[in-house]
Scaffold this motif. Structure first.
Motif, PDB file in Angstrom:
ATOM      1  N   ARG A  47     -75.984  35.009  16.456  1.00  0.00           N
ATOM      2  CA  ARG A  47     -75.965  34.854  15.170  1.00  0.00           C
ATOM      3  C   ARG A  47     -77.424  34.216  14.643  1.00  0.00           C
ATOM      4  O   ARG A  47     -77.518  33.541  13.527  1.00  0.00           O
ATOM      5  CB  ARG A  47     -74.804  33.781  14.749  1.00  0.00           C
ATOM      6  CG  ARG A  47     -73.586  34.104  15.096  1.00  0.00           C
ATOM      7  CD  ARG A  47     -72.425  33.290  14.482  1.00  0.00           C
ATOM      8  NE  ARG A  47     -71.138  33.867  14.899  1.00  0.00           N
ATOM      9  CZ  ARG A  47     -70.538  33.544  16.050  1.00  0.00           C
ATOM     10  NH1 ARG A  47     -71.288  32.738  17.174  1.00  0.00           N
ATOM     11  NH2 ARG A  47     -69.312  33.996  16.507  1.00  0.00           N
ATOM     12  N   ASP A  61     -80.515  32.441  22.695  1.00  0.00           N
ATOM     13  CA  ASP A  61     -79.150  33.338  22.512  1.00  0.00           C
ATOM     14  C   ASP A  61     -79.151  33.305  21.066  1.00  0.00           C
ATOM     15  O   ASP A  61     -78.573  32.491  20.368  1.00  0.00           O
ATOM     16  CB  ASP A  61     -77.701  32.467  22.991  1.00  0.00           C
ATOM     17  CG  ASP A  61     -76.495  33.184  22.927  1.00  0.00           C
ATOM     18  OD1 ASP A  61     -76.729  34.098  22.038  1.00  0.00           O
ATOM     19  OD2 ASP A  61     -75.692  32.729  23.507  1.00  0.00           O
ATOM     20  N   GLY A 115     -72.989  40.702  23.726  1.00  0.00           N
ATOM     21  CA  GLY A 115     -74.090  39.487  23.787  1.00  0.00           C
ATOM     22  C   GLY A 115     -74.143  38.886  25.072  1.00  0.00           C
ATOM     23  O   GLY A 115     -75.318  38.318  25.804  1.00  0.00           O
ATOM     24  N   THR A 116     -73.085  38.886  25.721  1.00  0.00           N
ATOM     25  CA  THR A 116     -72.706  38.433  26.877  1.00  0.00           C
ATOM     26  C   THR A 116     -73.764  39.105  27.945  1.00  0.00           C
ATOM     27  O   THR A 116     -74.410  38.374  28.796  1.00  0.00           O
ATOM     28  CB  THR A 116     -71.244  38.331  27.818  1.00  0.00           C
ATOM     29  OG1 THR A 116     -70.609  37.744  26.575  1.00  0.00           O
ATOM     30  CG2 THR A 116     -71.188  38.004  28.956  1.00  0.00           C
ATOM     31  N   SER A 131     -62.889  34.946  13.986  1.00  0.00           N
ATOM     32  CA  SER A 131     -64.150  35.187  14.565  1.00  0.00           C
ATOM     33  C   SER A 131     -64.924  36.317  13.545  1.00  0.00           C
ATOM     34  O   SER A 131     -64.080  37.050  12.871  1.00  0.00           O
ATOM     35  CB  SER A 131     -64.480  35.635  15.965  1.00  0.00           C
ATOM     36  OG  SER A 131     -65.637  35.727  16.264  1.00  0.00           O
ATOM     37  N   ARG A 160     -61.699  26.198  14.633  1.00  0.00           N
ATOM     38  CA  ARG A 160     -62.639  26.879  13.943  1.00  0.00           C
ATOM     39  C   ARG A 160     -62.222  28.077  13.124  1.00  0.00           C
ATOM     40  O   ARG A 160     -61.241  28.752  13.406  1.00  0.00           O
ATOM     41  CB  ARG A 160     -63.491  27.450  15.012  1.00  0.00           C
ATOM     42  CG  ARG A 160     -64.812  28.135  14.626  1.00  0.00           C
ATOM     43  CD  ARG A 160     -65.721  28.720  15.785  1.00  0.00           C
ATOM     44  NE  ARG A 160     -64.842  30.042  16.036  1.00  0.00           N
ATOM     45  CZ  ARG A 160     -65.760  31.221  16.726  1.00  0.00           C
ATOM     46  NH1 ARG A 160     -66.718  30.861  17.177  1.00  0.00           N
ATOM     47  NH2 ARG A 160     -65.008  32.331  17.023  1.00  0.00           N
TER      48      ARG A 160
HETATM   49  N1  TLP Z   1     -68.749  34.181  20.631  1.00  0.00           N
HETATM   50  C1  TLP Z   1     -67.441  34.551  20.439  1.00  0.00           C
HETATM   51  C2  TLP Z   1     -66.592  34.061  21.503  1.00  0.00           C
HETATM   52  O1  TLP Z   1     -67.182  34.498  23.031  1.00  0.00           O
HETATM   53  C3  TLP Z   1     -66.396  32.547  21.590  1.00  0.00           C
HETATM   54  C4  TLP Z   1     -67.024  34.074  19.286  1.00  0.00           C
HETATM   55  O2  TLP Z   1     -65.908  34.484  18.672  1.00  0.00           O
HETATM   56  O3  TLP Z   1     -67.770  33.280  18.577  1.00  0.00           O
HETATM   57  N2  TLP Z   1     -73.579  34.233  22.300  1.00  0.00           N
HETATM   58  C5  TLP Z   1     -73.085  33.312  21.216  1.00  0.00           C
HETATM   59  C6  TLP Z   1     -73.521  32.094  20.708  1.00  0.00           C
HETATM   60  C7  TLP Z   1     -71.579  33.785  20.927  1.00  0.00           C
HETATM   61  O4  TLP Z   1     -70.899  33.266  19.787  1.00  0.00           O
HETATM   62  C8  TLP Z   1     -71.102  35.056  21.463  1.00  0.00           C
HETATM   63  C9  TLP Z   1     -69.712  35.630  21.209  1.00  0.00           C
HETATM   64  C10 TLP Z   1     -71.841  35.586  22.444  1.00  0.00           C
HETATM   65  C11 TLP Z   1     -73.153  35.089  22.845  1.00  0.00           C
HETATM   66  C12 TLP Z   1     -71.179  36.801  23.371  1.00  0.00           C
HETATM   67  O5  TLP Z   1     -71.190  38.127  22.337  1.00  0.00           O
HETATM   68  P1  TLP Z   1     -70.152  39.133  22.997  1.00  0.00           P
HETATM   69  O6  TLP Z   1     -68.736  38.684  22.609  1.00  0.00           O
HETATM   70  O7  TLP Z   1     -70.640  40.329  22.277  1.00  0.00           O
HETATM   71  O8  TLP Z   1     -70.065  39.093  24.666  1.00  0.00           O
END
Ligand code: TLP
Length: 350
Positions: free
Chosen positions: A178, A175, A61-62, A9, A328
């Protein structure tokens, strides 16, 4: 044992020495009291970049996505989104457990790319007002779309679908974990990507290489509600300027280099697609995520993607199986051209 190459990731990046220095030297206060100048600077700068009134610095992000839901829905409301969206797939069911919302899926059957939803498919998913149904309140999209393969929303579809959602009386949340990659891939500014959405979350801890942090961006009233809910969730941070300084540093130094990650992902995808082990179209890779489907022959000979993930790890390649037949690989700030060459060599030797 080879030094592992970490393609799991873009969250795995570690702060650079220069970023750590910026963090160490920044001025801090108590952000719950709104006296941390570095957090305020980051929030104001980000709101400006996205052309919105306000922004809120949050740990993840969550949490940014959950706050967008909490600020724009009430318990019992319905959220419309794609079944492969991060909000539905990867956030522990927070929309239900914390916000008390249900989800109705919008499909991508008539869409140009996976995870991208047209106005027509959203229209089919919105049910009429009826005493039996929950109230549809929020429509969420993901740009780039992670499980869609890191694909970017085409600008015309983005505008049409989000305008349709607004006209149907829904709030729109993006969301944008990215979103920086989407802006880079399309060559557009962040304001145009945020123009048709009420709120947008943007992560600092992925392509931008920060250790922690995301922002929720929107109008003042919505962000004020989110600030209150953030405290409720335990996300009110004190001398958070140390973390915000990393964000300001990343906006200055890591935003303009995302194209390098995209070029390395394209290179990786093209090389993998040549290998008998894989069967996918590398032209579908648009940003820094490579979703590589295994060939039938690879699955028959060795096993599914989870078995391949272990085999790759033993060969010094860290990656994630995303389903039974797809792996991935993600490019990011901590990888250079030589490491990508080495990774391709290791994978090819299996
Ligand atoms: N994604 C992570 C994992 O949780 C799958 C990754 O390695 O891709 N929105 C999107 C589109 C994301 O890909 C992610 C993280 C989040 C939100 C959540 O971000 P965090 O990890 O900061 O809570």
């Amino acid at each position: 044992m080879n030094q592992p190459i970490d393609l799991r990731s873009d969250t795995v990046t570690r702060p650079t020495p220069a970023m750590r220095k910026a963090m160490a030297n920044t001025e801090v206060g108590d952000d719950v009291m709104r006296t941390d100048p570095t957090v305020i600077a980051l929030e104001e700068r980000t709101a400006g970049l996205f052309g919105k009134q306000a922004a809120l610095f949050v740990p993840s992000g969550t949490m940014a996505n959950l706050l967008a839901i909490l600020a724009q829905t009430s318990a019992g409301d319905e959220i419309l989104t794609h079944s492969e969206s991060h909000i539905f797939y990867y956030e522990g069911g927070g929309y239900a457990a914390v916000a008390g919302c249900s989800i109705k899926f919008v499909d991508d059957a008539d869409s140009p790319k996976p995870g991208i939803m047209t106005a027509a498919s959203l229209g089919k998913a919105i049910r009429p007002s009826d005493v039996h149904f929950p109230t549809p309140k929020l429509f969420t999209i993901e740009n780039t779309h992670n499980r869609g393969g890191g694909v970017v929303w085409p600008m015309d579809v983005l505008k049409e679908t989000c305008t349709f959602a607004k006209e149907a009386g829904l709030c729109v949340h993006t969301d944008g974990a990215r979103i920086w990659n989407a802006a880079c891939a399309l060559g557009v500014d962040l304001q145009s990507l945020a123009a048709h959405t009420d709120t947008i979350s943007a992560c600092l801890s992925k392509g931008l290489g920060c250790p922690v942090g995301s922002l929720l961006i929107g109008d003042q009233e919505t962000i004020d509600i989110a600030r209150h809910k953030r405290k409720m969730l335990g996300g009110g941070m004190r001398q958070a300027g140390v973390l915000a300084a990393a964000g300001l540093y990343a906006l200055d130094h890591h935003l303009d280099r995302l194209g390098e990650d995209h070029a390395r992902a394209t290179k990786t995808a093209s090389a993998l697609a040549e290998m008998p082990m894989f069967d996918f179209d590398p032209a579908k890779v648009e940003t820094n995520l490579v979703y590589a489907k295994l060939s039938e022959q690879a699955v028959e000979a060795v096993g599914d993607a989870f078995v391949w993930q272990d085999k790759l790890e033993a060969a010094g390649i860290l990656c994630y199986a995303e389903s039974v037949d797809t792996i991935r690989f993600v490019t990011h700030l901590d990888l250079d051209d030589a490491m990508i060459e080495e990774a391709i060599g290791r994978i090819g030797s299996l």
